[in-house]
Design a protein around this motif. Sequence first.
Motif, PDB file in Angstrom:
ATOM      1  N   ASN A  94       0.827  -1.209   0.000  1.00 46.72           N
ATOM      2  CA  ASN A  94       0.000   0.000   0.000  1.00 46.72           C
ATOM      3  C   ASN A  94       0.861   1.258   0.000  1.00 46.72           C
ATOM      4  OD1 ASN A  94      -2.601   1.151  -0.046  1.00 46.72           O
ATOM      5  ND2 ASN A  94      -2.546   1.527   2.146  1.00 46.72           N
ATOM      6  N   LYS A 118       2.013   1.838  -3.495  1.00 46.35           N
ATOM      7  CA  LYS A 118       0.898   2.359  -4.294  1.00 46.35           C
ATOM      8  C   LYS A 118       0.657   3.842  -4.000  1.00 46.35           C
ATOM      9  CE  LYS A 118      -3.337   1.450  -2.971  1.00 46.35           C
ATOM     10  NZ  LYS A 118      -4.014   2.784  -2.858  1.00 46.35           N
ATOM     11  N   GLU A 119       0.631   4.212  -2.715  1.00 45.49           N
ATOM     12  CA  GLU A 119       0.369   5.601  -2.343  1.00 45.49           C
ATOM     13  C   GLU A 119       1.503   6.527  -2.802  1.00 45.49           C
ATOM     14  OE1 GLU A 119      -2.311   6.807  -1.152  1.00 45.49           O
ATOM     15  OE2 GLU A 119      -3.411   5.022  -0.530  1.00 45.49           O
ATOM     16  N   GLU A 177       3.332   6.252  -5.450  1.00 48.79           N
ATOM     17  CA  GLU A 177       3.169   6.493  -6.883  1.00 48.79           C
ATOM     18  C   GLU A 177       1.985   7.409  -7.149  1.00 48.79           C
ATOM     19  OE1 GLU A 177       3.551   6.614 -10.875  1.00 48.79           O
ATOM     20  OE2 GLU A 177       4.987   5.719  -9.482  1.00 48.79           O
ATOM     21  N   GLU A 178       0.871   7.162  -6.462  1.00 55.11           N
ATOM     22  CA  GLU A 178      -0.354   7.917  -6.716  1.00 55.11           C
ATOM     23  C   GLU A 178      -0.266   9.365  -6.248  1.00 55.11           C
ATOM     24  OE1 GLU A 178      -3.556   4.190  -6.372  1.00 55.11           O
ATOM     25  OE2 GLU A 178      -3.483   5.756  -4.822  1.00 55.11           O
ATOM     26  N   GLU A 179       0.390   9.603  -5.115  1.00 56.48           N
ATOM     27  CA  GLU A 179       0.350  10.934  -4.514  1.00 56.48           C
ATOM     28  C   GLU A 179       1.602  11.769  -4.749  1.00 56.48           C
ATOM     29  OE1 GLU A 179      -0.696  10.726  -0.409  1.00 56.48           O
ATOM     30  OE2 GLU A 179      -2.695   9.925  -0.809  1.00 56.48           O
ATOM     31  N   GLN A 218       0.217  14.154  -7.922  1.00 50.61           N
ATOM     32  CA  GLN A 218      -0.575  13.179  -8.664  1.00 50.61           C
ATOM     33  C   GLN A 218      -1.997  13.229  -8.110  1.00 50.61           C
ATOM     34  OE1 GLN A 218       0.986  11.178 -11.105  1.00 50.61           O
ATOM     35  NE2 GLN A 218       2.835  12.352 -10.650  1.00 50.61           N
ATOM     36  N   GLY A 219      -2.999  13.240  -8.967  1.00 46.57           N
ATOM     37  CA  GLY A 219      -4.383  13.244  -8.496  1.00 46.57           C
ATOM     38  C   GLY A 219      -4.731  14.550  -7.808  1.00 46.57           C
ATOM     39  N   CYS A 247      -5.036  14.773  -4.176  1.00 52.63           N
ATOM     40  CA  CYS A 247      -4.835  14.679  -2.730  1.00 52.63           C
ATOM     41  C   CYS A 247      -3.941  15.794  -2.215  1.00 52.63           C
ATOM     42  CB  CYS A 247      -4.232  13.320  -2.376  1.00 52.63           C
ATOM     43  SG  CYS A 247      -5.350  11.933  -2.659  1.00 52.63           S
TER      44      CYS A 247
END
Length: 329
Positions: free
Chosen positions: A267, A270-271, A273-275, A323-324, A326
């Motif tokens: 997790n 994943k976070e 990369e996403e954030e 990213q995104g 957030c």
Amino acid sequence: MACNFHHLTQTIRLSFPPLHNFKVSDAFTNKSLITTFPVRFSVHSSAKLTTSIRSLRVDTASISYRSSCTFTWDDVFRVSQPEYSPDDSSDLRGYFEKIKICNRGSEMQSEFFPFIIEDQVAGYTHNRFASHLRKYDDVFIYSGNNGGRFGSHVKLNSKLKTADERTRVVGEVIKCLAEEELIPDIQNELYPVASTFGSPIFFSLDRAAAPYFGIKAYAVPLNGYVEKDGQKFLWIGKRSQVKSTYPGMLDILAGGGLPHGIACGENIIKECEEEAGIPRSISNRARPVGAVSYTDINGFSYKRDVIFCYDLKLPEDFVPMNQGNCIKA
């Protein structure tokens, strides 16, 4: 995010906690200003990132705490000045004030009923919130204080046998409660419901509903730092204004809740990369450094959260990328 303009110098021997309660003043809500006037927290090279609270030493005595317990950019710049000198570098009042905020509402615990599944306490529901569950008596069963070991409690109907069936049926109730505005911001992200971490899962519950059933929820925050000229610099994020929780406040570099079906380490990757745009080749070096738990009661909400903390040393020239939605800056 941060670059190299200003930094706060602290001596600290603890994994850096999330900064959700530090509010950014309205004067710096423009992204370009955040980019122009970034902030770093610097840790002396003699300090180590550990989880020993006994080794904690934070210079906080002269930081002003307003009635709303905010920490503004004025405070940031003031304590970063060379002439800044706290009266007592061992004063931990500010640190414990944040702990107190995270553990509010303990005097309201008696207003909550145990939430029982398979004869085990899985969470807690407020007595008035429980009254809204009574009309769904094919899913939830209310029992008064009949002398049993749980006293007054709400129980998941024992006719619901499997985790999948429970997830589906309870999910339908959650949608109805959201339409009644009893549960806000349905997030379509499922959290596992279990009596303890690692125990068999009873069912999965939407993240937004978790505090209304008082279940144990878990998260994985990550502090990213770089070492330069013998000092450690911590990257600081600023939460997006569109976030439903703590909009516009300072935050860790990356992290998030621990949903059903994913391990903590995976997790974190994943976070990252996403954030923050951190590739797996770097994020897989993140180190677990401890855990923090707290209990926060506010109205019908009973948060019993545990966060598994990670630290990640980043390359000196690495720059996180938004990213995104957030993190804003």
